[in-house]
Design an enzyme around this catalytic site. Sequence first.
Site, PDB file in Angstrom:
ATOM      1  N   LYS A 202      63.281  58.149  43.808  1.00  0.00           N
ATOM      2  CA  LYS A 202      62.328  59.199  43.411  1.00  0.00           C
ATOM      3  C   LYS A 202      62.733  60.561  43.982  1.00  0.00           C
ATOM      4  CE  LYS A 202      58.744  56.198  41.834  1.00  0.00           C
ATOM      5  NZ  LYS A 202      57.501  55.478  42.043  1.00  0.00           N
ATOM      6  N   ARG A 238      59.665  48.067  45.324  1.00  0.00           N
ATOM      7  CA  ARG A 238      60.188  48.182  43.961  1.00  0.00           C
ATOM      8  C   ARG A 238      61.491  48.969  44.054  1.00  0.00           C
ATOM      9  NH1 ARG A 238      59.702  51.411  39.479  1.00  0.00           N
ATOM     10  NH2 ARG A 238      59.383  50.317  37.515  1.00  0.00           N
TER      11      ARG A 238
END
Length: 262
Positions: A202, A238
């Site tokens: 991210k 994740r």
Amino acid sequence: MGVLNVTPDSFSDGGRFSSPAAAVAHARRLFAEGAALVDVGGESTRPGAEPVAADEELRRVLPVLEGLQGVPVSVDTSKAEVAKRALELGVEMVNDVSALRGDPEMGAVVAERGAYVCLMHMRGEPRTMQEAPQYDDIAAEVFAFLEERIAFAIECGIDERRICVDPGIGFGKTSDQNLELVRRLDSFTALGRPVVVGLSRKSTLGKVLGDSGATQGTTSASVGGAVAAFERGAWMLRAHDVRETVEALAVAAAVERGKVSA
Ligand code: HH2
């Protein structure tokens, strides 16, 4: 939780798989690298992403799920119809980034099939969620949201033991807010449910490394984030880069035990 996006536009792996067979082969690689579960998604939720219709999402994910029958898979969807068809193919968990708010039928579909569900916090919706998000106390507000969503899921008939929660890194939060959430992750264990965290690649990670316009983070930055989250109580991470994440977490867990093997 290994990430498998079968979308043309996901922020880090969009458009990577030209066929369902290539996507299935990648999922099998993620299992071989140590993933306990592979999360199959047919709709990008990156900031600014446009929604996708159910028939298009089904066209993307169903052939992949058919090729993965018999292995542990979750489906990353907020649509009850997609979840229903996926669960009929043996998918074990619905990873719903809308936490059962996106589709009024979703709670009933999950309850009926006795499936696991991941309830994630998101402020707004992907198209608009990064427009100046503001919180007074982000950890407390995300906690209260997840607490309310757990109660709602139970009301829908979902077994509490089948619920996990996720603070939703990057979903309607600034980079500082994302880091604050991970810093205070241990407070979420008071919800009594396993905590899932998705920091992998991210943009916050790229920003920490000095690129203020970053849209992605590197593998090593993702691994650092995963270990930091693990040390604060994350139960599932994740991750796109499964081998590197599994190896790093194996060492972090061994240090916590003070023993080579469990
Ligand atoms: N992040 C993304 C998608 N789904 N689900 C959970 N539970 N937690 C997350 O943090 C999470 C998620 C976004 O990442 P990615 O799948 O790589 O990208 P895209 O949404 O563009 O497909």
